[in-house]
Design a protein around this motif. Structure first.
Motif, mmCIF file in Angstrom:
data_model
loop_
_atom_site.group_PDB
_atom_site.id
_atom_site.type_symbol
_atom_site.label_atom_id
_atom_site.label_comp_id
_atom_site.label_asym_id
_atom_site.label_seq_id
_atom_site.Cartn_x
_atom_site.Cartn_y
_atom_site.Cartn_z
ATOM 1 N N ILE A 132 0.825 -1.208 0.000
ATOM 2 C CA ILE A 132 0.000 0.000 0.000
ATOM 3 C C ILE A 132 0.858 1.255 0.000
ATOM 4 N N SER A 133 1.924 1.255 0.785
ATOM 5 C CA SER A 133 2.729 2.468 0.953
ATOM 6 C C SER A 133 3.800 2.661 -0.123
ATOM 7 N N PHE A 134 4.103 1.618 -0.880
ATOM 8 C CA PHE A 134 5.229 1.663 -1.813
ATOM 9 C C PHE A 134 5.189 2.855 -2.764
ATOM 10 N N ASN A 135 4.037 3.104 -3.393
ATOM 11 C CA ASN A 135 3.929 4.203 -4.362
ATOM 12 C C ASN A 135 4.291 5.546 -3.751
ATOM 13 N N ALA A 136 3.736 5.794 -2.575
ATOM 14 C CA ALA A 136 3.951 7.086 -1.927
ATOM 15 C C ALA A 136 5.421 7.316 -1.618
ATOM 16 N N TYR A 137 6.106 6.276 -1.153
ATOM 17 C CA TYR A 137 7.533 6.405 -0.862
ATOM 18 C C TYR A 137 8.342 6.557 -2.145
ATOM 19 N N MET A 138 7.998 5.790 -3.169
ATOM 20 C CA MET A 138 8.747 5.830 -4.412
ATOM 21 C C MET A 138 8.676 7.205 -5.071
ATOM 22 N N TYR A 139 7.493 7.831 -4.986
ATOM 23 C CA TYR A 139 7.316 9.146 -5.607
ATOM 24 C C TYR A 139 7.542 10.302 -4.619
ATOM 25 N N GLU A 140 8.099 9.957 -3.456
ATOM 26 C CA GLU A 140 8.517 10.943 -2.441
ATOM 27 C C GLU A 140 7.365 11.830 -1.978
ATOM 28 N N MET B 32 1.702 20.371 16.341
ATOM 29 C CA MET B 32 1.495 19.311 15.354
ATOM 30 C C MET B 32 1.961 19.866 14.024
ATOM 31 N N LYS B 33 3.022 19.271 13.435
ATOM 32 C CA LYS B 33 3.592 19.872 12.238
ATOM 33 C C LYS B 33 4.164 18.823 11.291
ATOM 34 N N ILE B 34 3.826 18.967 10.004
ATOM 35 C CA ILE B 34 4.408 18.139 8.962
ATOM 36 C C ILE B 34 5.733 18.767 8.529
ATOM 37 N N GLN B 35 6.761 17.950 8.415
ATOM 38 C CA GLN B 35 8.054 18.451 7.935
ATOM 39 C C GLN B 35 8.015 18.443 6.398
ATOM 40 N N LYS B 36 7.298 19.405 5.851
ATOM 41 C CA LYS B 36 6.947 19.384 4.427
ATOM 42 C C LYS B 36 8.148 19.565 3.493
ATOM 43 N N ASN B 37 9.211 20.197 3.944
ATOM 44 C CA ASN B 37 10.361 20.448 3.066
ATOM 45 C C ASN B 37 11.387 19.316 3.064
ATOM 46 N N ASP B 38 11.134 18.292 3.853
ATOM 47 C CA ASP B 38 12.084 17.183 3.962
ATOM 48 C C ASP B 38 11.445 15.893 3.466
ATOM 49 N N LYS B 39 11.672 15.586 2.186
ATOM 50 C CA LYS B 39 11.132 14.369 1.596
ATOM 51 C C LYS B 39 11.838 13.147 2.177
ATOM 52 N N ILE B 40 11.088 12.066 2.343
ATOM 53 C CA ILE B 40 11.696 10.809 2.744
ATOM 54 C C ILE B 40 12.063 10.054 1.477
ATOM 55 N N LYS C 46 18.435 6.126 8.233
ATOM 56 C CA LYS C 46 19.107 7.229 7.548
ATOM 57 C C LYS C 46 18.193 7.929 6.543
ATOM 58 N N ASP C 47 17.164 7.222 6.041
ATOM 59 C CA ASP C 47 16.219 7.837 5.117
ATOM 60 C C ASP C 47 15.321 8.847 5.830
ATOM 61 N N ILE C 48 15.066 8.609 7.098
ATOM 62 C CA ILE C 48 14.153 9.441 7.884
ATOM 63 C C ILE C 48 14.876 10.532 8.661
ATOM 64 N N LYS C 49 16.160 10.334 8.925
ATOM 65 C CA LYS C 49 16.904 11.246 9.808
ATOM 66 C C LYS C 49 16.824 12.725 9.408
ATOM 67 N N PRO C 50 16.956 13.103 8.116
ATOM 68 C CA PRO C 50 16.865 14.535 7.784
ATOM 69 C C PRO C 50 15.550 15.162 8.221
ATOM 70 N N ALA C 51 14.449 14.413 8.077
ATOM 71 C CA ALA C 51 13.149 14.931 8.503
ATOM 72 C C ALA C 51 13.062 15.003 10.026
ATOM 73 N N LEU C 52 13.677 14.049 10.708
ATOM 74 C CA LEU C 52 13.706 14.085 12.170
ATOM 75 C C LEU C 52 14.490 15.297 12.659
ATOM 76 N N ASP C 53 15.582 15.621 11.972
ATOM 77 C CA ASP C 53 16.374 16.791 12.343
ATOM 78 C C ASP C 53 15.572 18.074 12.155
ATOM 79 N N SER C 54 14.746 18.107 11.128
ATOM 80 C CA SER C 54 13.880 19.260 10.910
ATOM 81 C C SER C 54 12.866 19.383 12.043
#
Length: 211
Positions: free
Chosen positions: A142-150, A173-181, A191-199
């Motif tokens: 189910i989630s594959f498409n969303a991750y593949m297309y960032e 409550m905030k979406i880290q919208k500028n940091d794609k996974i 490591k794929d999630i870390k940049p968004a976690l830092d944001s």
């Protein structure tokens, strides 16, 4: 993408069309349950006045909302890494604060920092970033498409709670919208999630400095 991803891509060609259309019609996300009341929740921090002067912060364990019922060993490892990383960084933020000191105990002058991390699929036709759909923190059919297309982002939720009364004094409550996974291998890893976690950590730091 590696062979595993290529095979999944072919198998999910029809899902791509269906999920793409459905995503644009999605409403505000089903909540994670971290806040008791979501009726007035926005992406902004809500601060309630308090008579107590708080000088200490106790960091509570991070809640990782994976959206997966049967977690694999590698997924459990990633969720543990997320929890430990955020806990460590939260404590560093508090220790560097000019206003608060880090505390392992709870008292009348202590706040408890509670937080939750989840993943959502965002929809680019929503200029206010208020339309998003909860999605598994990991690759599946189910989630594959969303991750593949960032299209996946980290959703951070936090609240500061009076340690003795349990009263919620502020919440974010905030979406880290500028940091794609971005998936860099056959599966979603820390490591794929870390940049968004830092944001998200930067948001938490800004919130604490404003209080």
């Amino acid at each position: 993408m590696k062979l595993k991803i290529i095979i999944m891509s072919g198998a999910l060609a029809s899902l791509l069309l269906m999920s793409g259309c459905a995503g644009k019609e999605a409403g505000v996300a089903t909540n994670t349950g971290f806040f008791e009341d979501y009726t007035k929740t926005t992406t902004q921090t809500v601060i309630k006045p308090a008579a107590v002067v708080y000088t200490k912060i106790n960091v509570a364990p991070v809640k990782v909302v994976s959206g997966i019922l049967q977690e694999t060993p590698s997924q459990k490892k990633m969720y543990k890494e997320i929890e430990e990383y955020l806990m460590s960084e939260y404590k560093k933020i508090v220790q560097a604060s000019k206003r608060y000191t880090l505390s392992d105990t709870k008292s009348v002058d202590t706040l408890v920092l509670q937080s939750a991390i989840s993943t959502v699929e965002v929809h680019y036709d929503d200029a206010q970033w208020r339309q998003h759909t909860p999605i598994a923190m990991g690759l599946d059919t189910i989630s594959f498409n969303a991750y593949m297309y960032e299209f996946v982002r980290i959703l951070g939720e936090s609240k500061l709670v009076d340690s003795t009364t349990g009263k919620v004094l502020s919440r974010t409550m905030k979406i880290q919208k500028n940091d794609k996974i971005k998936i860099t291998g056959d599966d979603l890893v820390f490591k794929d999630i870390k940049p968004a976690l830092d944001s998200w950590l930067a948001q938490v730091k800004a919130d604490l400095s404003s209080k």
